[in-house]
Design a protein around this motif. Structure first.
Motif, PDB file in Angstrom:
ATOM      1  N   ASN A   1       0.817  -1.222   0.000  1.00 23.10           N
ATOM      2  CA  ASN A   1       0.000   0.000   0.000  1.00 23.10           C
ATOM      3  C   ASN A   1       0.849   1.270   0.000  1.00 23.10           C
ATOM      4  O   ASN A   1       0.351   2.346   0.344  1.00 23.10           O
ATOM      5  N   GLN A   2       2.134   1.150  -0.393  1.00 21.48           N
ATOM      6  CA  GLN A   2       3.046   2.282  -0.257  1.00 21.48           C
ATOM      7  C   GLN A   2       2.555   3.524  -1.012  1.00 21.48           C
ATOM      8  O   GLN A   2       2.674   4.647  -0.509  1.00 21.48           O
ATOM      9  N   ALA A   3       1.998   3.326  -2.199  1.00 27.03           N
ATOM     10  CA  ALA A   3       1.569   4.487  -2.996  1.00 27.03           C
ATOM     11  C   ALA A   3       0.491   5.275  -2.254  1.00 27.03           C
ATOM     12  O   ALA A   3       0.540   6.514  -2.193  1.00 27.03           O
ATOM     13  N   VAL A   4      -0.466   4.577  -1.657  1.00 22.88           N
ATOM     14  CA  VAL A   4      -1.538   5.249  -0.897  1.00 22.88           C
ATOM     15  C   VAL A   4      -0.960   5.903   0.356  1.00 22.88           C
ATOM     16  O   VAL A   4      -1.288   7.052   0.682  1.00 22.88           O
ATOM     17  N   LEU A   5      -0.083   5.174   1.045  1.00 24.56           N
ATOM     18  CA  LEU A   5       0.494   5.708   2.290  1.00 24.56           C
ATOM     19  C   LEU A   5       1.319   6.964   2.026  1.00 24.56           C
ATOM     20  O   LEU A   5       1.386   7.867   2.867  1.00 24.56           O
ATOM     21  N   ASN A   6       1.940   7.035   0.835  1.00 26.50           N
ATOM     22  CA  ASN A   6       2.776   8.189   0.494  1.00 26.50           C
ATOM     23  C   ASN A   6       1.971   9.396   0.039  1.00 26.50           C
ATOM     24  O   ASN A   6       2.516  10.485  -0.103  1.00 26.50           O
ATOM     25  N   ASP A   7       0.681   9.191  -0.223  1.00 23.16           N
ATOM     26  CA  ASP A   7      -0.157  10.278  -0.755  1.00 23.16           C
ATOM     27  C   ASP A   7      -1.150  10.698   0.346  1.00 23.16           C
ATOM     28  O   ASP A   7      -2.108   9.971   0.632  1.00 23.16           O
ATOM     29  N   PRO A   8      -0.923  11.866   0.980  1.00 28.27           N
ATOM     30  CA  PRO A   8      -1.739  12.242   2.138  1.00 28.27           C
ATOM     31  C   PRO A   8      -3.242  12.282   1.823  1.00 28.27           C
ATOM     32  O   PRO A   8      -4.056  11.907   2.682  1.00 28.27           O
TER      33      PRO A   8
ATOM     34  N   ALA B   1      -8.744   6.869   2.452  1.00 26.12           N
ATOM     35  CA  ALA B   1      -8.818   5.467   2.883  1.00 26.12           C
ATOM     36  C   ALA B   1      -9.223   5.399   4.354  1.00 26.12           C
ATOM     37  O   ALA B   1     -10.120   4.628   4.731  1.00 26.12           O
ATOM     38  N   ILE B   2      -8.584   6.232   5.182  1.00 25.51           N
ATOM     39  CA  ILE B   2      -8.860   6.183   6.624  1.00 25.51           C
ATOM     40  C   ILE B   2     -10.311   6.580   6.903  1.00 25.51           C
ATOM     41  O   ILE B   2     -10.953   6.024   7.809  1.00 25.51           O
ATOM     42  N   SER B   3     -10.855   7.495   6.080  1.00 23.08           N
ATOM     43  CA  SER B   3     -12.242   7.926   6.308  1.00 23.08           C
ATOM     44  C   SER B   3     -13.226   6.768   6.133  1.00 23.08           C
ATOM     45  O   SER B   3     -14.362   6.826   6.590  1.00 23.08           O
ATOM     46  N   GLU B   4     -12.792   5.701   5.454  1.00 17.93           N
ATOM     47  CA  GLU B   4     -13.681   4.541   5.251  1.00 17.93           C
ATOM     48  C   GLU B   4     -13.463   3.438   6.282  1.00 17.93           C
ATOM     49  O   GLU B   4     -14.102   2.389   6.221  1.00 17.93           O
ATOM     50  N   ILE B   5     -12.522   3.678   7.212  1.00 15.65           N
ATOM     51  CA  ILE B   5     -12.221   2.639   8.204  1.00 15.65           C
ATOM     52  C   ILE B   5     -12.807   3.074   9.554  1.00 15.65           C
ATOM     53  O   ILE B   5     -12.330   4.054  10.148  1.00 15.65           O
ATOM     54  N   PRO B   6     -13.841   2.394  10.044  1.00 21.28           N
ATOM     55  CA  PRO B   6     -14.459   2.818  11.309  1.00 21.28           C
ATOM     56  C   PRO B   6     -13.461   2.973  12.451  1.00 21.28           C
ATOM     57  O   PRO B   6     -13.630   3.851  13.302  1.00 21.28           O
TER      58      PRO B   6
END
Ligand code: NAD
Length: 255
Positions: A194-201, A207-212
């Motif tokens: 998931n590095q590409a997502v983790l590197n892009d604020p 992504a985090i907004s979809e994780i309860p």
């Protein structure tokens, strides 16, 4: 120590979730064979992983999609430790492309590692478990996408859905031999995949907004469930998928 004296094989254990499982299994007393796909920085990462284990382990190079590689890897584990008790099918790859652009090579690559790899590794180890007697544990690291579709990832989702049915079939066929077979379905875990997502604020915040639970999972979150499923305490647990996803799959669409 919950895995004292057991011998475990963890595939793709040179990084991410597999590495965390290998380390945790060793902390619980297991000898761990750290599988990795030989080449480049992975060789060094595998060596470091083996060196960091709390018990004596070993590097176990093999491309899990190739039966000859897998058979020689399992033989090398038997030569060193004399038995095998636990296997974790963790190695996995993904290709992101619209369905209409997926090539045969993309399809074979993802299905080859994720699904054929899990099949070949599990079958090779299970044949040994049956020879030894006394049961054993098979754990597959699938994904929430063994059930939830993900546009742009058709081969990945197909492979993980296949792992779900492989696990359920194996669980029934192997129950009389005392072999437990289960899947762990991680949600979004902070690892190199998931590095590409983790590197892009912006992408990470989306992504985090979809994780309860409000954060990415850690590889150790997955390893904790793997220890339970690999332990004697999970003796009556078989044929199911355990989600480690911070509530991701329960998320209600926000509109
Ligand atoms: P990762 O990229 O760090 O780990 C994948 C591992 O598989 C690597 O060590 C890689 O070298 C290995 N691998 C790839 N091809 C291989 C082959 N042919 N033979 C042997 N090893 C091979 O990413 P990760 O997140 O730790 O992924 C581990 C597993 O967890 C994968 O199956 C992945 O699909 C699954 N998963 C991850 C997430 C997540 O958010 N990180 C979510 C759901 C499921």
């Amino acid at each position: 120590m919950r895995l004292n004296g057991k011998v475990a094989l963890v595939t793709g254990a040179n990084s991410g979730i597999g590495q965390a499982i290998a380390k945790r299994f060793a902390e619980e007393g297991a000898h761990v064979a750290v599988n990795y796909l030989a080449g480049g920085s992975r060789d060094e990462a595998a060596k470091e992983t083996v060196g960091s284990l709390a018990t004596e382990g070993m590097g176990a190079p093999a491309d899990v999609s190739k039966r000859a590689d897998v058979e020689s890897m399992v033989n090398s584990i038997l030569q060193k430790f004399g038995r095998i008790d636990i296997v974790v099918n963790n190695a996995g790859v993904e290709v992101k492309k619209p369905f209409v652009d997926i090539t045969d090579e993309d399809w074979q690559f993802v299905l080859g590692v994720n699904l054929t790899g899990a099949f070949v590794v599990a079958q090779t180890v299970v044949r040994q478990l049956l020879k030894q007697g006394g049961g054993g544990k098979v754990i597959n690291i699938s994904s929430v996408h063994e059930d939830v579709p993900f546009p742009g990832y058709a081969p990945y989702c197909t492979s993980k859905g296949g792992m779900r049915m492989l696990m359920r079939n194996m669980a029934l066929e192997l129950a009389p031999s005392g072999i437990n077979v289960n899947n762990i379905a991680p949600g979004a875990i902070a690892t190199p995949i998931n590095q590409a997502v983790l590197n892009d604020p912006v992408a990470a915040a989306n992504a985090i907004s979809e994780i309860p639970w409000g954060r990415f999972g850690k590889p150790e979150d997955v390893a904790a469930v793997a220890v339970f499923l690999a332990s004697d305490e999970a003796g009556y647990v078989t044929g199911s998928t355990y989600y480690v996803d911070g509530g991701l799959v329960q998320q209600v669409t926000k509109y």
